[in-house]
Design a protein around this motif. Structure first.
Motif, PDB file in Angstrom:
ATOM      1  N   ALA A   1       0.778  -1.224  -0.086  1.00 34.38           N
ATOM      2  CA  ALA A   1      -0.159   0.011  -0.025  1.00 34.38           C
ATOM      3  C   ALA A   1       0.591   1.304  -0.226  1.00 34.38           C
ATOM      4  N   MET A   2       2.016   1.111   0.769  1.00 37.65           N
ATOM      5  CA  MET A   2       2.964   2.316   0.516  1.00 37.65           C
ATOM      6  C   MET A   2       3.572   2.790  -1.048  1.00 37.65           C
ATOM      7  N   LEU A   3       3.346   1.656  -1.975  1.00 39.45           N
ATOM      8  CA  LEU A   3       3.577   1.977  -3.263  1.00 39.45           C
ATOM      9  C   LEU A   3       2.506   2.729  -3.956  1.00 39.45           C
ATOM     10  N   ILE A   4       1.372   3.100  -3.336  1.00 41.08           N
ATOM     11  CA  ILE A   4       0.149   3.616  -3.977  1.00 41.08           C
ATOM     12  C   ILE A   4       0.578   5.039  -3.973  1.00 41.08           C
TER      13      ILE A   4
ATOM     14  N   THR B   1       2.031   9.694   1.198  1.00 39.50           N
ATOM     15  CA  THR B   1       2.029  11.071   1.794  1.00 39.50           C
ATOM     16  C   THR B   1       1.289  11.440   3.046  1.00 39.50           C
ATOM     17  N   LEU B   2       0.296  10.428   3.395  1.00 37.99           N
ATOM     18  CA  LEU B   2      -0.753  10.951   4.346  1.00 37.99           C
ATOM     19  C   LEU B   2       0.072  10.698   5.520  1.00 37.99           C
ATOM     20  N   PRO B   3      -0.082  11.266   6.636  1.00 41.16           N
ATOM     21  CA  PRO B   3       0.313  11.086   8.020  1.00 41.16           C
ATOM     22  C   PRO B   3       0.106   9.700   8.503  1.00 41.16           C
TER      23      PRO B   3
ATOM     24  N   ASP C   1      -8.121  14.027  -4.394  1.00 41.48           N
ATOM     25  CA  ASP C   1      -8.505  14.000  -2.989  1.00 41.48           C
ATOM     26  C   ASP C   1      -8.392  12.646  -2.267  1.00 41.48           C
ATOM     27  N   PRO C   2      -7.626  12.529  -1.284  1.00 43.61           N
ATOM     28  CA  PRO C   2      -7.135  11.201  -0.445  1.00 43.61           C
ATOM     29  C   PRO C   2      -8.630  10.540  -0.083  1.00 43.61           C
ATOM     30  N   GLU C   3      -9.520  11.371   0.469  1.00 48.29           N
ATOM     31  CA  GLU C   3     -10.589  10.662   0.756  1.00 48.29           C
ATOM     32  C   GLU C   3     -11.593   9.938  -0.228  1.00 48.29           C
ATOM     33  N   LYS C   4     -11.553  10.761  -1.647  1.00 51.04           N
ATOM     34  CA  LYS C   4     -12.188  10.239  -2.818  1.00 51.04           C
ATOM     35  C   LYS C   4     -11.242   8.986  -3.260  1.00 51.04           C
TER      36      LYS C   4
END
Length: 112
Positions: free
Chosen positions: A30-33, A38-40, A100-103
């Motif tokens: 998931a860190m490669l997405i 970049t999220l905390p 948008d990260p939420e989206k």
């Protein structure tokens, strides 16, 4: 072998490698997405990373299949089939891009 066939096969190779990487790394993948890394850290913990990685693996595998079919048909039928494969891929790629990260990651929130 025309340039479209070679390009499709090269793209298929890249996406197969990405699918294998996501399959092997599991939730660490998931860190490669793009955007997720970049999220905390506190915010990243709220998401189901295993599902995200599985979805990216499946998406890369579908794109791999698209380019393999495009490359084979480009070789057999016409070099213009490669262009069609790229247009189809571009359409689905743009559909997956969210600013948008939420989206982008909302469907994975709270599933863990």
């Amino acid at each position: 072998m025309n340039i479209g066939t070679m390009t499709c096969i090269i793209m298929a190779g890249f996406f197969l490698i990405f699918a294998i990487i996501f399959a092997l790394l599991k939730e660490k993948g998931a860190m490669l997405i793009s955007g997720f890394n970049t999220l905390p850290k506190e915010q990243r913990e709220k998401y189901d990373k295993l599902s995200m990685s599985k979805d990216m693996r499946n998406l890369c595998f579908v794109w791999y299949i698209l380019f393999v079919v495009g490359g084979v048909l480009s070789y057999i039928v016409s070099k213009y089939v490669a262009i069609i494969a790229f247009v189809i891929w571009l359409f689905f790629f743009i559909r997956e891009v969210h600013f948008d990260p939420e989206k982008a990651f909302g469907k994975y929130k709270g599933n863990c």
